[in-house]
Write an enzyme that holds these catalytic residues in place. Structure first.
Site, PDB file in Angstrom:
ATOM      1  NE  ARG A  99      -2.220  -1.206   3.382  1.00 55.94           N
ATOM      2  CZ  ARG A  99      -2.713  -1.306   4.611  1.00 55.94           C
ATOM      3  NH1 ARG A  99      -3.997  -1.142   4.822  1.00 55.94           N
ATOM      4  NH2 ARG A  99      -1.943  -1.556   5.638  1.00 55.94           N
ATOM      5  CE  LYS A 103      16.039 -23.751  10.277  1.00 52.38           C
ATOM      6  NZ  LYS A 103      16.811 -22.516  10.317  1.00 52.38           N
ATOM      7  CG  ASP A 125       6.183 -18.981  16.324  1.00 52.42           C
ATOM      8  OD1 ASP A 125       5.932 -18.530  15.191  1.00 52.42           O
ATOM      9  OD2 ASP A 125       7.245 -18.760  16.926  1.00 52.42           O
ATOM     10  CG  HIS A 163      12.406 -20.768   7.866  1.00 50.74           C
ATOM     11  ND1 HIS A 163      11.373 -20.526   8.738  1.00 50.74           N
ATOM     12  CD2 HIS A 163      13.528 -20.789   8.625  1.00 50.74           C
ATOM     13  CE1 HIS A 163      11.864 -20.410   9.957  1.00 50.74           C
ATOM     14  NE2 HIS A 163      13.152 -20.559   9.928  1.00 50.74           N
ATOM     15  CD  GLU A 217      13.597 -19.269  18.348  1.00 50.79           C
ATOM     16  OE1 GLU A 217      14.026 -18.392  17.591  1.00 50.79           O
ATOM     17  OE2 GLU A 217      12.393 -19.421  18.598  1.00 50.79           O
ATOM     18  CG  HIS A 253       9.174 -24.212  11.750  1.00 54.83           C
ATOM     19  ND1 HIS A 253       8.878 -23.862  10.460  1.00 54.83           N
ATOM     20  CD2 HIS A 253       9.266 -23.042  12.438  1.00 54.83           C
ATOM     21  CE1 HIS A 253       8.805 -22.537  10.368  1.00 54.83           C
ATOM     22  NE2 HIS A 253       9.019 -22.019  11.557  1.00 54.83           N
ATOM     23  CE  LYS A 312      10.028 -17.167  19.906  1.00 54.64           C
ATOM     24  NZ  LYS A 312      10.755 -17.029  18.638  1.00 54.64           N
ATOM     25  CE  LYS A 362       5.523 -20.554  11.549  1.00 58.63           C
ATOM     26  NZ  LYS A 362       6.130 -19.510  12.371  1.00 58.63           N
ATOM     27  CE  LYS A 389      19.474 -20.381  15.952  1.00 58.30           C
ATOM     28  NZ  LYS A 389      18.019 -20.423  16.016  1.00 58.30           N
TER      29      LYS A 389
HETATM   30  C1  BG6 Z   1       9.748 -18.703  12.840  1.00 56.46           C
HETATM   31  C2  BG6 Z   1       9.040 -18.400  14.126  1.00 56.46           C
HETATM   32  O1  BG6 Z   1       8.903 -19.375  11.959  1.00 56.46           O
HETATM   33  O2  BG6 Z   1      10.903 -19.485  13.120  1.00 56.46           O
HETATM   34  C3  BG6 Z   1       9.958 -17.665  15.077  1.00 56.46           C
HETATM   35  O3  BG6 Z   1       7.892 -17.599  13.855  1.00 56.46           O
HETATM   36  C4  BG6 Z   1      11.233 -18.453  15.281  1.00 56.46           C
HETATM   37  O4  BG6 Z   1       9.328 -17.417  16.328  1.00 56.46           O
HETATM   38  C5  BG6 Z   1      11.847 -18.851  13.945  1.00 56.46           C
HETATM   39  O5  BG6 Z   1      12.135 -17.633  15.993  1.00 56.46           O
HETATM   40  C6  BG6 Z   1      12.982 -19.811  14.178  1.00 56.46           C
HETATM   41  O6  BG6 Z   1      13.664 -20.013  12.983  1.00 56.46           O
HETATM   42  P1  BG6 Z   1      15.183 -20.446  12.989  1.00 56.46           P
HETATM   43  O7  BG6 Z   1      15.510 -20.632  11.554  1.00 56.46           O
HETATM   44  O8  BG6 Z   1      15.961 -19.337  13.630  1.00 56.46           O
HETATM   45  O9  BG6 Z   1      15.255 -21.694  13.798  1.00 56.46           O
END
Ligand code: BG6
Length: 511
Positions: free
Chosen positions: A49, A198, A251, A194, A232, A256, A353, A164, A358
């Site tokens: 927009r 990987k 999420d 995504h 994470e 995933h 989180k 997503k 990580k």
């Molecule tokens: C996203 C989530 O799809 O994936 C996020 O919405 C998350 O909350 C992220 O942090 C994690 O992706 P990656 O590639 O860092 O593991």
């Protein structure tokens, strides 16, 4: 999996001024362009927009591309930016498609890639339905003609990539699938995840099906349980408002992690080809037990981080989060797969989180040997008592690699110690990690759906998590784990009930 070159097309990105476009999509496309992996003939049309022209849009993207792409030069950017166009329009308004259609045509003619179109929905999820309906009404999609033609390869195609979150529950996901299905064939719908881009997720298939030594053990006879972790370090940061509506189950787990589970649990496909692979993944999602609401509470642990070493603010204090929020920032769920291969083997899936570190991994713990042969030596040699079981770990990130733990004899004495075979992806193959989005977009241009989700997988995953969305499972979770820890105590208890414990590696440990 088709090895075909990506075909000429116009990539139409809805949500062109948004975060996903500037941080992920454009840098990924720019990288591909510099590596000469984009089709010779392509154009990008950004739609959003914000009122601006082509030049302002390119200028807006330039600094993000320079920051997030792997390499950058003024010359390469000029050549890439020449393919980038912009149309200021509200795609959720029916009237907008006259301008959008004209923009696609102009960009397509200018770069000789007219007719085939790849739509990309990089917008807020509430805009998916109106935009899909407007695409349908615009007449830009000629699916029927394509699929009924004698030679489908020679006719232009129209495909759509959908980001997503794909729905917020089973019902909304079904509604979205139906809306997509009214306009596009399933073969033209690319539900992106995504995680499937990987390397190590894809390597799961190679590990399992390009080797003979693992597959015979990959079943209920030899595997005690499977753990899938995506931890994470970061908290919710600036995404509080979005996250508070979603929570960890929606999420990460529904999307995933159930994909990772499907790849770890599927049967060998008949061919290395998208439909064959997706068929096997669908069967896994169909076999995941859908538990009753009463059973759900004994099969999950929910958590929400309080202040701790990783963050001096609790989740509830994050910007955008409702003051009394009971949204889970941690979830651990036990799934059971009711088929011949996996019956009785728990799959523990957890994500959080603000965790200790990580870590994204799949860990398979094997059963103990049928007898403890060395236990008779236990008194003289305590290490000969009960030993830890063999464990295979596939580390998806951050230290991509695979390790196998087994027991070995210490030289010169009758002592047993655990040892590891360790394969480190970067040490062996080198190279920089590739941003998952680029290869996935190229796959969509090629018509390869291997790494995209089928309608049935999405709905199957929603069915499996629905019992765990009950607000009652989240009562009183605020602050039940400290930011920087491995999650709430309930998560340990969940595993202890099955005689297991989580693999929580120390800071120094890689796998
Ligand atoms: C996203 C989530 O799809 O994936 C996020 O919405 C998350 O909350 C992220 O942090 C994690 O992706 P990656 O590639 O860092 O593991």
């Amino acid at each position: 999996m088709r090895a075909a070159a990506p075909g000429p097309c116009v990539l139409v990105i809805f949500g062109a001024s948004g975060d996903l476009t500037r941080r992920k999509l454009i840098p990924a496309l720019y990288d591909l362009f510099q590596r000469r992996q984009m089709p010779d003939r392509f154009a990008i049309l950004g739609v959003s927009r914000s009122p601006m022209g082509n030049d302002a849009f390119r200028e807006h993207l330039r600094e993000w591309a320079a920051k997030f792409a792997h390499s950058h030069s003024d010359e390469a950017w000029r050549a890439f930016a020449d393919r980038v166009h912009y149309c200021a329009a509200d795609a959720a308004e029916p009237g907008a498609f006259a301008a959008i259609g004209a923009g696609i045509e102009r960009a397509g003619e200018r770069h000789a890639c007219a007719s085939s179109i790849l739509f990309y929905l990089a917008v807020a999820p509430q805009l998916y339905l109106p935009i899909i309906d407007n695409i349908a009404a615009s007449g830009l999609v000629t699916e029927g003609k394509r699929w009924c033609s004698i030679n489908t390869e020679t006719l232009p195609w129209q495909r759509i990539i959908v980001e997503k979150p794909f729905g917020v529950d089973l019902e909304s996901a079904r509604t979205l699938n139906r809306a997509l299905g009214r306009t596009f064939e399933e073969e033209s719908i690319y539900r992106i995840d995504h995680y499937l881009g990987k390397e190590l997720v894809q390597n799961l298939l190679v590990l399992r099906f390009a080797n003979t030594i693992f597959e015979p053990l990959w079943n209920r006879r030899y595997i005690d349980h499977v753990q899938i972790t995506a931890a994470e370090e970061v908290g919710v940061e600036s995404r509080g408002a979005f996250y508070d509506e979603a929570g960890a189950v929606r999420d990460m787990i529904q999307s995933h992690l159930l994909q990772v589970l499907a790849l770890a649990a599927m049967e060998p496909p008949a061919r290395y080809e998208d439909t064959a692979i997706r068929r096997e993944k669908i069967k896994v999602t169909e076999a995941i037990r859908v538990v009753s609401p009463q059973e759900a509470s004994a099969r999950c642990a929910m958590g929400q981080y309080g202040a701790g070493p990783r963050s001096d603010k609790s989740y509830r204090e994050a910007r955008g989060v409702a003051p009394g929020s009971e949204t889970e920032t941690f979830a651990a769920i036990r799934f059971d797969i009711d088929n011949w291969r996996w019956s009785g083997v728990p799959f523990f899936v957890r994500t959080g989180k603000a965790m200790a570190r990580k870590l994204t991994e799949v860990a398979l713990t094997f059963r103990q040997p049928p007898i403890e042969l060395f236990s008779t030596l236990r008194e003289a040699h305590p290490s000969c008592g009960s030993r830890p079981p063999n464990r295979l770990i596939i580390n998806i990130q951050p230290e991509e690699g695979i390790s196998l733990r087994f027991e070995g004899k210490v030289p010169g004495e009758m002592r047993i110690e655990s040892v590891k075979l360790d394969f480190d992806y970067v040490a062996r193959f080198g190279g920089e990690p590739i941003e998952a989005y680029g290869p996935l977009i190229l796959d969509a241009m090629r018509g390869d759906q291997t790494l995209f989700k089928h309608r049935d997988e999405v709905e199957g995953a929603w069915s499996a998590v629905m019992p765990f969305l009950d607000p009652a499972l989240r009562r009183g979770i605020a602050g039940n784990y400290r930011a920087g820890s491995w999650g709430p105590r309930e998560s340990e208890i969940l595993l202890a009930r099955s005689g297991c414990s989580w693999h929580n590696p120390g800071i120094e440990e890689t796998r």
